[in-house]
Motif scaffolding. Structure first.
Motif, PDB file in Angstrom:
ATOM      1  N   ARG A  68       0.812  -1.216   0.000  1.00 64.71           N
ATOM      2  CA  ARG A  68       0.000   0.000   0.000  1.00 64.71           C
ATOM      3  C   ARG A  68       0.844   1.264   0.000  1.00 64.71           C
ATOM      4  NH1 ARG A  68      -1.485  -2.063   5.150  1.00 64.71           N
ATOM      5  NH2 ARG A  68      -0.209  -1.182   6.827  1.00 64.71           N
ATOM      6  N   GLU A  69       2.155   1.138   0.302  1.00 58.35           N
ATOM      7  CA  GLU A  69       3.041   2.295   0.307  1.00 58.35           C
ATOM      8  C   GLU A  69       3.866   2.376  -0.982  1.00 58.35           C
ATOM      9  OE1 GLU A  69       5.046   3.501   3.776  1.00 58.35           O
ATOM     10  OE2 GLU A  69       3.758   2.385   5.143  1.00 58.35           O
ATOM     11  N   ARG A  70       3.556   1.510  -1.942  1.00 59.16           N
ATOM     12  CA  ARG A  70       4.330   1.450  -3.171  1.00 59.16           C
ATOM     13  C   ARG A  70       4.382   2.803  -3.882  1.00 59.16           C
ATOM     14  NH1 ARG A  70       5.111  -3.042  -6.869  1.00 59.16           N
ATOM     15  NH2 ARG A  70       3.564  -4.168  -5.641  1.00 59.16           N
ATOM     16  N   GLY A  71       3.242   3.485  -3.981  1.00 63.79           N
ATOM     17  CA  GLY A  71       3.192   4.756  -4.697  1.00 63.79           C
ATOM     18  C   GLY A  71       4.162   5.780  -4.149  1.00 63.79           C
ATOM     19  N   ALA A  87       6.739   5.044  -2.061  1.00 57.66           N
ATOM     20  CA  ALA A  87       8.089   4.483  -1.989  1.00 57.66           C
ATOM     21  C   ALA A  87       8.813   4.538  -3.329  1.00 57.66           C
ATOM     22  CB  ALA A  87       8.024   3.042  -1.491  1.00 57.66           C
ATOM     23  N   ARG A  88       8.084   4.414  -4.428  1.00 57.83           N
ATOM     24  CA  ARG A  88       8.724   4.395  -5.747  1.00 57.83           C
ATOM     25  C   ARG A  88       9.604   5.626  -5.963  1.00 57.83           C
ATOM     26  NH1 ARG A  88       9.210  -0.516  -8.094  1.00 57.83           N
ATOM     27  NH2 ARG A  88       7.229  -1.444  -8.714  1.00 57.83           N
ATOM     28  N   GLY A  89       9.155   6.750  -5.455  1.00 56.56           N
ATOM     29  CA  GLY A  89       9.930   7.977  -5.643  1.00 56.56           C
ATOM     30  C   GLY A  89      11.148   8.081  -4.752  1.00 56.56           C
ATOM     31  N   HIS A  90      11.301   7.135  -3.836  1.00 51.89           N
ATOM     32  CA  HIS A  90      12.427   7.186  -2.891  1.00 51.89           C
ATOM     33  C   HIS A  90      13.324   5.956  -2.983  1.00 51.89           C
ATOM     34  CE1 HIS A  90      10.867  10.746  -0.836  1.00 51.89           C
ATOM     35  NE2 HIS A  90       9.676  10.187  -0.862  1.00 51.89           N
ATOM     36  N   GLU A  91      13.113   5.111  -3.966  1.00 48.85           N
ATOM     37  CA  GLU A  91      13.859   3.854  -4.017  1.00 48.85           C
ATOM     38  C   GLU A  91      15.366   4.088  -4.077  1.00 48.85           C
ATOM     39  OE1 GLU A  91      12.384   1.496  -7.217  1.00 48.85           O
ATOM     40  OE2 GLU A  91      10.641   0.774  -6.074  1.00 48.85           O
ATOM     41  N   ARG A  92      15.804   5.046  -4.870  1.00 47.12           N
ATOM     42  CA  ARG A  92      17.243   5.298  -4.988  1.00 47.12           C
ATOM     43  C   ARG A  92      17.821   5.712  -3.642  1.00 47.12           C
ATOM     44  NH1 ARG A  92      19.170   8.647 -10.106  1.00 47.12           N
ATOM     45  NH2 ARG A  92      18.172   6.793 -10.995  1.00 47.12           N
ATOM     46  N   ALA A  93      17.097   6.562  -2.907  1.00 49.95           N
ATOM     47  CA  ALA A  93      17.573   6.996  -1.594  1.00 49.95           C
ATOM     48  C   ALA A  93      17.622   5.823  -0.617  1.00 49.95           C
ATOM     49  CB  ALA A  93      16.668   8.101  -1.049  1.00 49.95           C
ATOM     50  N   VAL A  94      16.616   4.957  -0.672  1.00 52.95           N
ATOM     51  CA  VAL A  94      16.581   3.789   0.208  1.00 52.95           C
ATOM     52  C   VAL A  94      17.783   2.882  -0.058  1.00 52.95           C
ATOM     53  CG1 VAL A  94      15.328   1.666   0.756  1.00 52.95           C
ATOM     54  CG2 VAL A  94      14.089   3.817   0.531  1.00 52.95           C
ATOM     55  N   LEU A  95      18.064   2.623  -1.322  1.00 55.49           N
ATOM     56  CA  LEU A  95      19.202   1.773  -1.673  1.00 55.49           C
ATOM     57  C   LEU A  95      20.507   2.365  -1.172  1.00 55.49           C
ATOM     58  CD1 LEU A  95      18.200   0.808  -5.330  1.00 55.49           C
ATOM     59  CD2 LEU A  95      17.855  -0.516  -3.243  1.00 55.49           C
ATOM     60  N   ALA A  96      20.646   3.690  -1.297  1.00 54.28           N
ATOM     61  CA  ALA A  96      21.868   4.351  -0.837  1.00 54.28           C
ATOM     62  C   ALA A  96      22.010   4.260   0.673  1.00 54.28           C
ATOM     63  CB  ALA A  96      21.869   5.815  -1.289  1.00 54.28           C
ATOM     64  N   MET A  97      20.924   4.373   1.394  1.00 60.29           N
ATOM     65  CA  MET A  97      20.960   4.293   2.855  1.00 60.29           C
ATOM     66  C   MET A  97      21.441   2.931   3.324  1.00 60.29           C
ATOM     67  SD  MET A  97      17.373   6.248   3.714  1.00 60.29           S
ATOM     68  CE  MET A  97      17.225   8.029   3.532  1.00 60.29           C
ATOM     69  N   THR A 119      26.263  -3.499   0.692  1.00 60.55           N
ATOM     70  CA  THR A 119      25.653  -4.563  -0.105  1.00 60.55           C
ATOM     71  C   THR A 119      24.466  -3.998  -0.862  1.00 60.55           C
ATOM     72  OG1 THR A 119      26.276  -6.246   1.529  1.00 60.55           O
ATOM     73  CG2 THR A 119      24.505  -6.808  -0.005  1.00 60.55           C
ATOM     74  N   PRO A 120      24.386  -4.215  -2.168  1.00 60.62           N
ATOM     75  CA  PRO A 120      23.223  -3.724  -2.918  1.00 60.62           C
ATOM     76  C   PRO A 120      21.963  -4.472  -2.482  1.00 60.62           C
ATOM     77  CG  PRO A 120      25.029  -4.332  -4.393  1.00 60.62           C
ATOM     78  CD  PRO A 120      25.361  -4.875  -3.049  1.00 60.62           C
ATOM     79  N   PRO A 121      20.986  -3.778  -1.940  1.00 60.82           N
ATOM     80  CA  PRO A 121      19.777  -4.466  -1.475  1.00 60.82           C
ATOM     81  C   PRO A 121      18.741  -4.638  -2.587  1.00 60.82           C
ATOM     82  CG  PRO A 121      19.643  -2.165  -0.904  1.00 60.82           C
ATOM     83  CD  PRO A 121      20.974  -2.354  -1.590  1.00 60.82           C
ATOM     84  N   GLN A 122      17.797  -5.495  -2.330  1.00 62.36           N
ATOM     85  CA  GLN A 122      16.630  -5.676  -3.179  1.00 62.36           C
ATOM     86  C   GLN A 122      15.443  -5.016  -2.488  1.00 62.36           C
ATOM     87  OE1 GLN A 122      15.255  -9.689  -3.205  1.00 62.36           O
ATOM     88  NE2 GLN A 122      13.551  -9.315  -4.617  1.00 62.36           N
ATOM     89  N   ILE A 123      14.558  -4.390  -3.252  1.00 63.19           N
ATOM     90  CA  ILE A 123      13.325  -3.848  -2.694  1.00 63.19           C
ATOM     91  C   ILE A 123      12.189  -4.789  -3.044  1.00 63.19           C
ATOM     92  CG2 ILE A 123      11.636  -1.973  -2.804  1.00 63.19           C
ATOM     93  CD1 ILE A 123      13.917  -0.021  -3.100  1.00 63.19           C
ATOM     94  N   LEU A 124      11.445  -5.190  -2.034  1.00 62.06           N
ATOM     95  CA  LEU A 124      10.341  -6.134  -2.190  1.00 62.06           C
ATOM     96  C   LEU A 124       9.056  -5.495  -1.677  1.00 62.06           C
ATOM     97  CD1 LEU A 124       9.199  -9.075  -2.609  1.00 62.06           C
ATOM     98  CD2 LEU A 124       9.832  -9.486  -0.218  1.00 62.06           C
ATOM     99  N   TYR A 125       8.055  -5.411  -2.535  1.00 65.62           N
ATOM    100  CA  TYR A 125       6.731  -4.944  -2.125  1.00 65.62           C
ATOM    101  C   TYR A 125       5.855  -6.161  -1.863  1.00 65.62           C
ATOM    102  CZ  TYR A 125       8.265  -0.380  -3.797  1.00 65.62           C
ATOM    103  OH  TYR A 125       8.963   0.792  -3.974  1.00 65.62           O
TER     104      TYR A 125
END
Length: 281
Positions: free
Chosen positions: A236-239, A241-251, A258-264
């Motif tokens: 339900r937070e996908r909309g 989160a999509r705009g912040h994926e790059r920031a999340v990966l960097a964090m 380690t390069p993480p995977q994002i799973l919805y």
């Protein structure tokens, strides 16, 4: 309030005032209510205060509890205007916890609630209660066995009150943040069998705090034994989160390299219990 929910709430009141007492003329039990800071325990403490029952709140700190969550819990308790206690419990000195075994929760809950039981004896409290609810009885919750062995009472569960009903009740009673997502302890972020350290838990908590700062609420960082890292976010937070994926990966990469995977996913609970780590992203 719906009559069905009102009846369940009366069952809760009976559980915390006359637990094990045949004589209704006796005064209410004195007790301790464990408050993690989540909705379930906050609501229980709130209801006990509304009923003016002689219960004292306690919050347990430890390396498995993010400092930001402890700070929020303590701030909420302070705002209630009643005395409360904080106690420390470190389950990392227990082998089953250190090795993150499948009975980790049983051992950890035992460590935490024995510390609470010790405080209860110091205060002369007759009963210890906590906020597990009826839905918790359906999942893999070995910690509930430890609570039962220690005589800890779970009034929501005893009354058959489910999570959705707790949210409904919180709205009815005007409790802040009735939609607060569940936030289990940091051990649940690690795959079973991984060696746990305070440093690993600290880094996990720091990443989650930064991700939360992006406006996400219902998510978990998941660390696999093979080195994979997954940022699990409720669908339900996908909309947002999509705009912040790059920031999340960097964090994540800043602390774990380690390069993480994002799973919805449709739920963020029971990831390692349900083998959700194999789900398609």
């Amino acid at each position: 309030m719906r009559q069905a929910l009102k009846s369940k709430l009366e069952a809760v009141r009976a559980a915390v005032t006359r637990q094990g007492r045949a004589d209704a003329a006796l005064p209410p039990l004195t007790g301790i209510v464990s408050v993690s800071g989540g909705l379930d325990s906050r609501l229980l403490a709130h209801v006990l205060r509304q009923w003016d029952l002689p219960f004292t709140a306690v919050h347990v700190t430890g390396p498995h509890i993010p400092m930001r969550e402890s700070a929020r819990a303590v701030a909420w308790l302070a705002a209630q205007g009643r005395p409360f206690h904080t106690v420390e419990a470190d389950p990392l000195n227990r082998v089953e916890v250190l090795h993150n075994g499948r009975q980790r929760c049983y051992v950890c809950k035992g460590v935490m609630f024995r510390r609470i039981a010790s405080l209860a004896r110091e205060l002369g409290a007759e009963l210890v209660v906590e906020g597990s609810h009826a839905d918790d009885l359906q999942g893999y919750r070995p910690g509930l066995t430890a609570l039962a062995e220690l005589g800890v009472v779970s009034p929501w569960a005893l009354a058959g009150i489910r999570k959705a009903e707790l949210r409904e009740l919180a709205r009815e009673l005007g409790l802040a943040d009735p939609e607060q997502p569940s936030r289990p302890c940091l051990f649940t972020r690690l795959e079973y069998g991984m060696i746990v350290s305070a440093e690993l838990l600290r880094k996990t908590a720091e990443v989650e705090q930064e991700v939360e700062g992006l406006g996400l609420r219902d998510f978990r960082l998941r660390l696999h034994a093979d080195g994979r890292i997954v940022v699990q976010i409720h669908a339900r937070e996908r909309g947002h989160a999509r705009g912040h994926e790059r920031a999340v990966l960097a964090m994540v990469r800043e602390r774990f390299a380690t390069p993480p995977q994002i799973l919805y996913s449709e739920t963020v609970s029971g990831y390692f219990d349900d083998n959700a780590g194999q789900a398609d992203a």
